[in-house]
Design a protein around this motif. Sequence first.
Motif, PDB file in Angstrom:
ATOM      1  N   PRO A 155       0.603  -1.004  -0.546  1.00 56.35           N
ATOM      2  CA  PRO A 155      -0.493   0.053  -0.193  1.00 56.35           C
ATOM      3  C   PRO A 155       0.837   1.002   0.179  1.00 56.35           C
ATOM      4  CG  PRO A 155      -0.173  -1.229   2.313  1.00 56.35           C
ATOM      5  CD  PRO A 155       0.321  -2.318   1.263  1.00 56.35           C
ATOM      6  N   LEU A 156       0.481   2.436   0.979  1.00 56.32           N
ATOM      7  CA  LEU A 156       1.176   3.538   0.266  1.00 56.32           C
ATOM      8  C   LEU A 156       2.163   3.829   1.413  1.00 56.32           C
ATOM      9  CD1 LEU A 156      -1.472   6.011  -1.426  1.00 56.32           C
ATOM     10  CD2 LEU A 156       0.101   5.513  -1.834  1.00 56.32           C
ATOM     11  N   LEU A 157       3.287   3.285   1.215  1.00 61.05           N
ATOM     12  CA  LEU A 157       4.331   3.458   2.450  1.00 61.05           C
ATOM     13  C   LEU A 157       5.794   4.237   2.080  1.00 61.05           C
ATOM     14  CD1 LEU A 157       5.314  -0.681   2.452  1.00 61.05           C
ATOM     15  CD2 LEU A 157       2.852   1.343   3.960  1.00 61.05           C
ATOM     16  N   LYS A 158       5.889   4.965   3.513  1.00 64.38           N
ATOM     17  CA  LYS A 158       7.417   5.572   3.121  1.00 64.38           C
ATOM     18  C   LYS A 158       8.583   5.002   3.174  1.00 64.38           C
ATOM     19  CE  LYS A 158       4.983   9.822   4.649  1.00 64.38           C
ATOM     20  NZ  LYS A 158       5.676  11.318   6.283  1.00 64.38           N
ATOM     21  N   LEU A 159       9.029   5.125   1.946  1.00 62.52           N
ATOM     22  CA  LEU A 159      10.355   3.816   2.135  1.00 62.52           C
ATOM     23  C   LEU A 159      11.809   5.579   2.823  1.00 62.52           C
ATOM     24  CD1 LEU A 159      12.002   1.807   0.920  1.00 62.52           C
ATOM     25  CD2 LEU A 159      12.154   3.256  -1.278  1.00 62.52           C
ATOM     26  N   HIS A 160      10.706   6.706   2.674  1.00 62.61           N
ATOM     27  CA  HIS A 160      12.062   7.319   3.597  1.00 62.61           C
ATOM     28  C   HIS A 160      10.942   8.080   4.121  1.00 62.61           C
ATOM     29  CE1 HIS A 160      15.754   7.236   0.629  1.00 62.61           C
ATOM     30  NE2 HIS A 160      16.134   6.566   0.735  1.00 62.61           N
ATOM     31  N   ASP A 161      11.538   8.176   5.132  1.00 65.01           N
ATOM     32  CA  ASP A 161      10.385   9.709   5.927  1.00 65.01           C
ATOM     33  C   ASP A 161      11.176  10.471   6.749  1.00 65.01           C
ATOM     34  OD1 ASP A 161       8.483  10.888   8.024  1.00 65.01           O
ATOM     35  OD2 ASP A 161       8.170   9.007   8.985  1.00 65.01           O
ATOM     36  N   ARG A 162      10.959  12.158   6.464  1.00 67.18           N
ATOM     37  CA  ARG A 162      12.195  12.910   6.180  1.00 67.18           C
ATOM     38  C   ARG A 162      13.709  12.895   5.590  1.00 67.18           C
ATOM     39  NH1 ARG A 162       8.713  16.964   9.281  1.00 67.18           N
ATOM     40  NH2 ARG A 162       7.227  16.536  10.258  1.00 67.18           N
ATOM     41  N   GLY A 163      13.753  12.401   5.123  1.00 68.74           N
ATOM     42  CA  GLY A 163      15.060  11.629   4.944  1.00 68.74           C
ATOM     43  C   GLY A 163      15.502  10.537   5.466  1.00 68.74           C
ATOM     44  N   ARG A 164      15.143   9.659   6.514  1.00 67.92           N
ATOM     45  CA  ARG A 164      15.006   8.589   7.573  1.00 67.92           C
ATOM     46  C   ARG A 164      14.754   7.781   6.650  1.00 67.92           C
ATOM     47  NH1 ARG A 164      14.493   7.276  13.947  1.00 67.92           N
ATOM     48  NH2 ARG A 164      15.847   4.978  13.535  1.00 67.92           N
ATOM     49  N   GLU A 165      15.565   6.547   6.003  1.00 67.48           N
ATOM     50  CA  GLU A 165      15.556   4.924   5.498  1.00 67.48           C
ATOM     51  C   GLU A 165      14.655   4.229   6.216  1.00 67.48           C
ATOM     52  OE1 GLU A 165      17.234   3.286   1.696  1.00 67.48           O
ATOM     53  OE2 GLU A 165      17.984   3.347   3.718  1.00 67.48           O
ATOM     54  N   ASN A 166      13.098   3.034   5.857  1.00 66.68           N
ATOM     55  CA  ASN A 166      12.824   3.085   6.143  1.00 66.68           C
ATOM     56  C   ASN A 166      13.385   1.265   5.386  1.00 66.68           C
ATOM     57  OD1 ASN A 166      10.932   0.953   7.131  1.00 66.68           O
ATOM     58  ND2 ASN A 166       9.046   1.776   6.938  1.00 66.68           N
ATOM     59  N   THR A 167      14.509   0.698   6.680  1.00 64.56           N
ATOM     60  CA  THR A 167      15.320  -0.141   5.961  1.00 64.56           C
ATOM     61  C   THR A 167      13.949  -1.729   6.028  1.00 64.56           C
ATOM     62  OG1 THR A 167      16.160  -1.118   8.497  1.00 64.56           O
ATOM     63  CG2 THR A 167      17.852   0.454   6.370  1.00 64.56           C
ATOM     64  N   ALA A 168      13.630  -1.888   6.844  1.00 61.41           N
ATOM     65  CA  ALA A 168      12.336  -2.902   7.162  1.00 61.41           C
ATOM     66  C   ALA A 168      11.440  -2.701   5.387  1.00 61.41           C
ATOM     67  CB  ALA A 168      11.129  -2.769   8.698  1.00 61.41           C
ATOM     68  N   ILE A 169      11.048  -2.147   4.951  1.00 62.77           N
ATOM     69  CA  ILE A 169      10.564  -2.193   3.741  1.00 62.77           C
ATOM     70  C   ILE A 169      11.910  -2.970   1.984  1.00 62.77           C
ATOM     71  CG2 ILE A 169      10.034  -1.042   1.745  1.00 62.77           C
ATOM     72  CD1 ILE A 169       8.530   0.732   3.243  1.00 62.77           C
ATOM     73  N   TRP A 170      12.833  -2.963   2.640  1.00 63.96           N
ATOM     74  CA  TRP A 170      13.836  -3.703   1.753  1.00 63.96           C
ATOM     75  C   TRP A 170      13.750  -5.007   2.608  1.00 63.96           C
ATOM     76  CZ3 TRP A 170      15.180  -0.764  -2.534  1.00 63.96           C
ATOM     77  CH2 TRP A 170      15.393   0.700  -2.347  1.00 63.96           C
ATOM     78  N   ASP A 171      13.880  -5.246   3.250  1.00 62.92           N
ATOM     79  CA  ASP A 171      13.958  -6.319   4.270  1.00 62.92           C
ATOM     80  C   ASP A 171      12.437  -7.299   3.501  1.00 62.92           C
ATOM     81  OD1 ASP A 171      16.283  -5.746   5.371  1.00 62.92           O
ATOM     82  OD2 ASP A 171      15.283  -5.628   7.620  1.00 62.92           O
ATOM     83  N   ILE A 172      11.503  -7.019   3.117  1.00 66.18           N
ATOM     84  CA  ILE A 172      10.374  -7.324   3.131  1.00 66.18           C
ATOM     85  C   ILE A 172       9.823  -7.746   1.948  1.00 66.18           C
ATOM     86  CG2 ILE A 172       7.945  -6.878   3.413  1.00 66.18           C
ATOM     87  CD1 ILE A 172       7.943  -4.927   5.650  1.00 66.18           C
ATOM     88  N   ILE A 173      10.568  -6.190   0.970  1.00 64.93           N
ATOM     89  CA  ILE A 173      10.811  -7.153  -0.630  1.00 64.93           C
ATOM     90  C   ILE A 173      11.617  -8.190  -0.860  1.00 64.93           C
ATOM     91  CG2 ILE A 173      11.332  -5.752  -2.762  1.00 64.93           C
ATOM     92  CD1 ILE A 173      10.305  -3.644  -2.074  1.00 64.93           C
ATOM     93  N   ALA A 174      13.050  -8.471  -0.398  1.00 68.80           N
ATOM     94  CA  ALA A 174      13.627  -9.088  -0.362  1.00 68.80           C
ATOM     95  C   ALA A 174      13.360 -10.847   0.045  1.00 68.80           C
ATOM     96  CB  ALA A 174      14.839  -9.181   0.421  1.00 68.80           C
ATOM     97  N   ALA A 175      12.766 -10.880   0.977  1.00 68.81           N
ATOM     98  CA  ALA A 175      12.161 -11.812   1.261  1.00 68.81           C
ATOM     99  C   ALA A 175      11.250 -12.787   0.591  1.00 68.81           C
ATOM    100  CB  ALA A 175      11.471 -11.643   2.783  1.00 68.81           C
ATOM    101  N   ASN A 176      10.443 -11.940  -0.454  1.00 65.50           N
ATOM    102  CA  ASN A 176       8.983 -12.211  -1.107  1.00 65.50           C
ATOM    103  C   ASN A 176       9.477 -12.063  -2.719  1.00 65.50           C
ATOM    104  OD1 ASN A 176       6.325 -12.229   0.870  1.00 65.50           O
ATOM    105  ND2 ASN A 176       7.900 -10.301   1.672  1.00 65.50           N
ATOM    106  N   VAL A 177      10.414 -11.834  -2.827  1.00 63.97           N
ATOM    107  CA  VAL A 177      10.768 -12.227  -4.512  1.00 63.97           C
ATOM    108  C   VAL A 177      11.796 -12.837  -4.667  1.00 63.97           C
ATOM    109  CG1 VAL A 177       9.733  -9.807  -4.342  1.00 63.97           C
ATOM    110  CG2 VAL A 177      12.396 -10.531  -4.247  1.00 63.97           C
ATOM    111  N   ARG A 178      11.973 -13.828  -6.285  1.00 64.97           N
ATOM    112  CA  ARG A 178      12.550 -14.767  -5.827  1.00 64.97           C
ATOM    113  C   ARG A 178      14.205 -14.096  -6.451  1.00 64.97           C
ATOM    114  NH1 ARG A 178       7.233 -16.176  -7.406  1.00 64.97           N
ATOM    115  NH2 ARG A 178       6.697 -18.369  -7.959  1.00 64.97           N
ATOM    116  N   VAL A 179      14.070 -13.440  -6.836  1.00 62.41           N
ATOM    117  CA  VAL A 179      15.611 -12.406  -7.191  1.00 62.41           C
ATOM    118  C   VAL A 179      16.194 -11.028  -6.680  1.00 62.41           C
ATOM    119  CG1 VAL A 179      16.078 -14.227  -9.586  1.00 62.41           C
ATOM    120  CG2 VAL A 179      14.798 -12.400  -9.659  1.00 62.41           C
ATOM    121  N   PRO A 180      15.561 -11.212  -4.946  1.00 61.53           N
ATOM    122  CA  PRO A 180      15.965 -10.176  -4.827  1.00 61.53           C
ATOM    123  C   PRO A 180      16.797  -8.882  -5.218  1.00 61.53           C
ATOM    124  CG  PRO A 180      16.493 -11.195  -2.392  1.00 61.53           C
ATOM    125  CD  PRO A 180      16.017 -12.193  -4.177  1.00 61.53           C
TER     126      PRO A 180
END
Length: 577
Positions: A155-180
Amino acid sequence: MSNRPTVTPFQLEIVKNALDTIADELALIVMRTAYSSIVRDAMDYSTAICDAHGNTLAQGVTTPLHLGSFHDAMQNLIRVQAGSINEGDLFIFNDPYLAAGQHLPDIYIVRPIFVDGAVEGWATTVGHQNDIGGLVPGSNALGSVDIFQEGLRLPLLKLHDRGRENTAIWDIIAANVRVPEKVIGDVKAQVAACYVGEREMRALFSRYGRDVLRACFADIHDYAERLARVEFSELPDGTWHFENMIDGLGEHPVPVPFKVALTVRGSNVTVDWSGTSAQVKAGINAPVPFTKAAVYTALRSVMTSEVPNCEGFTRPITVIAPPGTVANPLPPAACGARGISGYRMIDCLLGALAQAVPERVTADGQGGATLPSIGGYHNGRPFVFVETTMGTWGAAPTHDGQEGVAHMGANQSNVPIELIEQEYPLRVEQYGLVADTGGPGRFRGGQSIVREFRLLAEEATFTVRSDKRRFPPYGLHGGADGTPSWNILNPGPNQRVLPVLTTEPVILHRGDVYRHIMASGGGYGPALERDPALVLRDVVLGRVSVAHARAAYGVVIVERSGTFSVDVDATAALRRR
């Protein structure tokens, strides 16, 4: 008295071109820094610059079926995130129902552009990811019955919030795709492009000032609307209907109808999809932003002037897509392979436009990209090959149909053979034109393209999205239809003919060969009116056989000592029959 600055025509043109340049620069950055072949080589991605209200100002030279949908996505983002949009934010989303995306493989990366503490624009990108999880490698499961089977929903998520990266989103993507590695690499390419868009837009504001650019942005939309209205007012008033079909899904396909009514009244155009198939329990449903993009693409193609590709040109256009149809599905309808429906809507609307402005429309083409997906493991590592195979057009009023070019809905490219063989356990054994294809006509339809792959890995899962076998590309004004498409596994005496749209994954083994023969374009005008010299040229080039020249065009070709020539008298006699 208004304090609005006066914008000169020269200033407006300079700013308009600056915005186009920035949007194109974003596209080049994605192409040069992406990891996957579907983005880097096939160019299945798009970029745009929007104003503060989320209205598209300029589009990169990429995929029209992406670009027309940016508006709905941006309006949803601004509405949902109202009050929490901050400098340094970076948004990520893909869900067609929760975030106004298109299908799950298309991940949006969007950055607000702040100037002196206020949002003055948006840098936007969308990229077709190599994989987003789900039932099959490549995430184009035609057999999905709902979106929950199609992969990771963002859904609509903030990958960066006021310049601070949400690293959890990268982890979620990497865990759910075949070729992260490839997916994350492509998304980071989009992030880089958005940062450049922000930098270049701020430079533009620094040069011209906020008030002048706000006025320019408003004028660009108004200018595009005026040009579009002039174009539409030159079309004859009336209503034109057309119906087209997707062949259907799986081994026992049931046709999926698309019906359109095109109405022109003065400078207003209405495109009504009432009567189109109800949504189906398969991945071909097209969310309504995608339907709008298809309409805008088809109408833009018949315009004769350089109308800016911005939100303003869409103002005279009304799109009616009844909820619960393939053109406007209700959640949780599957939509992973919605591209085939977008292409079909463009082709269908062009069939209606051919009645209104026959001199501006070509005969029907191959129906958009064929999308084979091949994935598995090789040497202990996962691989997913996804390609948008292009492409053959129908004949035009003044020339033969083109080959090797993208459908107008997708300004994309076939992946070069060398890059495929270097990166994937595949060998391309055949790639070229198929003789005696292309709908006969005064001008011949573009010829079929054949592309053949051999698997070098031990095993892989295969799916394919193609079309136009039962309902081949239509000819216009007396031109013949094109030839149908084919998907063949292990060509030869024991070959297996696969469906145009595979709902069940096919397991390939080492040495298996997949051959795709694309549908050829329809012809334009009666075949017996074709210039015999053009038929002779095709025979010399190996595009048309002597027998086909006689049967399809009534042209008698003779060969003497390896030289071909037209028998003028025999041709005249044959054509009089």
